[in-house]
Design a protein around this motif. Structure first.
Motif, short mmCIF file in Angstrom:
data_model
loop_
_atom_site.label_atom_id
_atom_site.label_comp_id
_atom_site.label_asym_id
_atom_site.label_seq_id
_atom_site.Cartn_x
_atom_site.Cartn_y
_atom_site.Cartn_z
N THR A 31 40.85 16.22 21.42
CA THR A 31 41.25 15.28 22.19
C THR A 31 41.33 13.77 22.13
O THR A 31 40.22 13.37 21.72
CB THR A 31 40.86 15.52 23.79
OG1 THR A 31 40.93 16.90 23.99
CG2 THR A 31 41.47 14.90 24.82
N ALA A 32 42.17 12.98 22.34
CA ALA A 32 42.37 11.51 22.25
C ALA A 32 42.72 11.17 23.53
O ALA A 32 43.70 11.79 24.20
CB ALA A 32 42.87 10.86 21.20
N SER A 33 42.65 9.90 23.94
CA SER A 33 42.81 9.39 25.22
C SER A 33 43.56 7.89 24.92
O SER A 33 43.09 7.28 24.16
CB SER A 33 41.87 9.09 26.35
OG SER A 33 40.73 8.19 25.71
N CYS A 34 44.50 7.67 25.79
CA CYS A 34 44.88 6.34 25.72
C CYS A 34 45.61 5.89 27.14
O CYS A 34 45.95 6.80 27.75
CB CYS A 34 45.87 6.07 24.81
SG CYS A 34 46.52 4.39 24.55
N GLY A 35 45.59 4.73 27.62
CA GLY A 35 46.05 4.48 28.87
C GLY A 35 46.18 2.89 28.98
O GLY A 35 45.89 1.97 28.05
N PHE A 36 46.81 2.54 30.04
CA PHE A 36 47.33 1.08 30.64
C PHE A 36 47.03 1.08 32.21
O PHE A 36 47.45 2.12 32.96
CB PHE A 36 48.74 0.90 30.32
CG PHE A 36 48.93 0.83 29.01
CD1 PHE A 36 49.17 -0.29 28.08
CD2 PHE A 36 49.42 2.01 28.35
CE1 PHE A 36 49.30 -0.23 26.72
CE2 PHE A 36 49.69 2.10 27.06
CZ PHE A 36 49.63 1.04 26.38
N SER A 241 45.40 10.91 14.07
CA SER A 241 46.75 11.33 14.25
C SER A 241 46.87 11.48 15.74
O SER A 241 47.96 10.93 16.45
CB SER A 241 47.05 12.35 13.48
OG SER A 241 48.33 13.00 14.00
N ILE A 242 46.28 12.31 16.46
CA ILE A 242 46.18 12.56 17.93
C ILE A 242 46.22 11.40 18.70
O ILE A 242 46.92 10.77 19.51
CB ILE A 242 45.21 13.61 18.25
CG1 ILE A 242 45.48 14.75 17.48
CG2 ILE A 242 45.14 13.59 19.86
CD1 ILE A 242 44.33 15.85 17.81
N VAL A 287 46.89 8.90 29.53
CA VAL A 287 47.38 10.06 28.59
C VAL A 287 45.97 10.69 27.90
O VAL A 287 45.31 9.92 27.12
CB VAL A 287 48.28 9.52 27.60
CG1 VAL A 287 48.53 10.73 26.76
CG2 VAL A 287 49.64 9.07 28.42
N LEU A 288 45.79 12.19 28.14
CA LEU A 288 44.97 12.79 27.20
C LEU A 288 45.86 13.78 26.54
O LEU A 288 46.34 14.53 26.83
CB LEU A 288 43.85 13.74 28.21
CG LEU A 288 43.09 12.50 28.96
CD1 LEU A 288 42.08 13.74 29.73
CD2 LEU A 288 42.13 12.00 28.46
#
Length: 297
Positions: A31-36, A241-242, A287-288
């Motif tokens: 799992t990777a996360s990103c957000g704003f 990549s994720i 986003v996860l």
């Protein structure tokens, strides 16, 4: 004509053949996360994995991988309450419970319930409200157990198609189900749902399945076909990549959120409810992005 004995042999072979094909490997989530955050620089986390008023966690235990997202209700800011405190504390408590092994993989509602009860029992009241979505992968059974309260949610993608998803829970337009703690004088006035009201599902996953868990900041700005288009860029299950794909999805949702001419899913939903709305919906976005892979210790 088959004899009963011959028929019995055929059935036995079929059963044994099916058992021999059962995948005995343990699965896990990469799992990777990103957000704003609306009011923060892109991709910057506050304490406790928070993007603005959103919060998230990713935790592992010997029996399961668990992750979650929560969206703090921004209206509390009008009363001098930081909405991120409630969502952030809720997710940190869920994470601690998982790491301590105080959960049953098949009961994600239980994680949410215990966490919420701990918040209620705080000596210093923690005021606020939040939606929540908990996703649990049971490593051995290969089953995904989920609990979703409100308008955050998840998608399971296989072969480029959505094969399973959460159901959004709304009391009425733009008013999702939510956990709340209100001051005594406002109890009964502030909207508050029970963790037991969460929509629960169980789904058998396969190696290579993609699981996207996010707050409404993503789903209000990106329809499924756009998300699936971005997921095509995911070439393998390595973390880099994720992470790159998660960032690409979050960035596109963030850009669309501030496009005044774009007919977003939120704007379409508003029109369906008799409102003349156009454009994206500026919001915190979390986003996860996970891929089901073979477990390696």
């Amino acid at each position: 004509m088959f004899s009963v004995l011959s028929y019995g042999r055929l059935v036995a072979r079929a059963v044994l053949g099916g058992l021999s094909q059962t995948d005995s490997r343990d699965y896990s989530l990469v799992t990777a996360s990103c957000g704003f955050g609306k009011d923060f620089r892109k991709g910057i986390l506050k304490k406790g994995m928070c993007y603005g008023d959103d919060a998230c966690f990713v935790a592992r235990h010997r029996s399961a991988d668990v992750l979650g997202v929560a969206d703090g209700v921004g209206g509390w800011r009008d009363y001098g309450v930081d909405p991120s405190q409630f969502s952030g504390t809720l997710m940190r408590t869920c994470e601690r419970l998982v790491k301590e092994g105080r959960f049953i993989p098949s009961n994600p509602v239980g994680i949410l319930t215990t966490s919420y009860c701990e918040l209620l029992q705080n000596k210093v009241p923690l005021l606020g409200s939040s939606t929540a979505c908990i996703v649990v992968l049971d490593r051995t059974s290969h089953r995904l157990h989920t609990a979703n309260l409100g308008d955050s949610g998840f998608l399971v993608v296989r072969g480029g198609e959505v094969v399973h998803r959460s159901d959004e829970q709304q009391h009425y337009f733009n008013t999702p189900f939510q956990l709340s703690i209100a001051p005594p004088e406002a109890e009964g006035v502030v909207l508050s749902d029970s963790p037991d009201a969460a929509d629960s599902t169980t789904f058998d996953v396969q190696l290579g399945d993609i699981i996207l868990t996010a707050t409404d900041g993503l789903f209000d700005n990106m329809p499924d076909y756009m998300i699936l288009q971005e997921l095509k860029k995911l070439k393998n299950s390595n973390y880099e990549s994720i992470q790159q794909t998660a960032r690409s999805i979050a960035e596109q949702a963030h850009e669309l959120a501030y496009d005044p001419t774009y007919m977003s899913p939120f704007a379409q939903f508003a029109c369906d409810n008799g409102l003349n709305v156009r454009g994206g919906k500026p919001d915190d976005i979390t986003v996860l992005l996970s891929i089901v892979a073979e477990y390696t210790d």
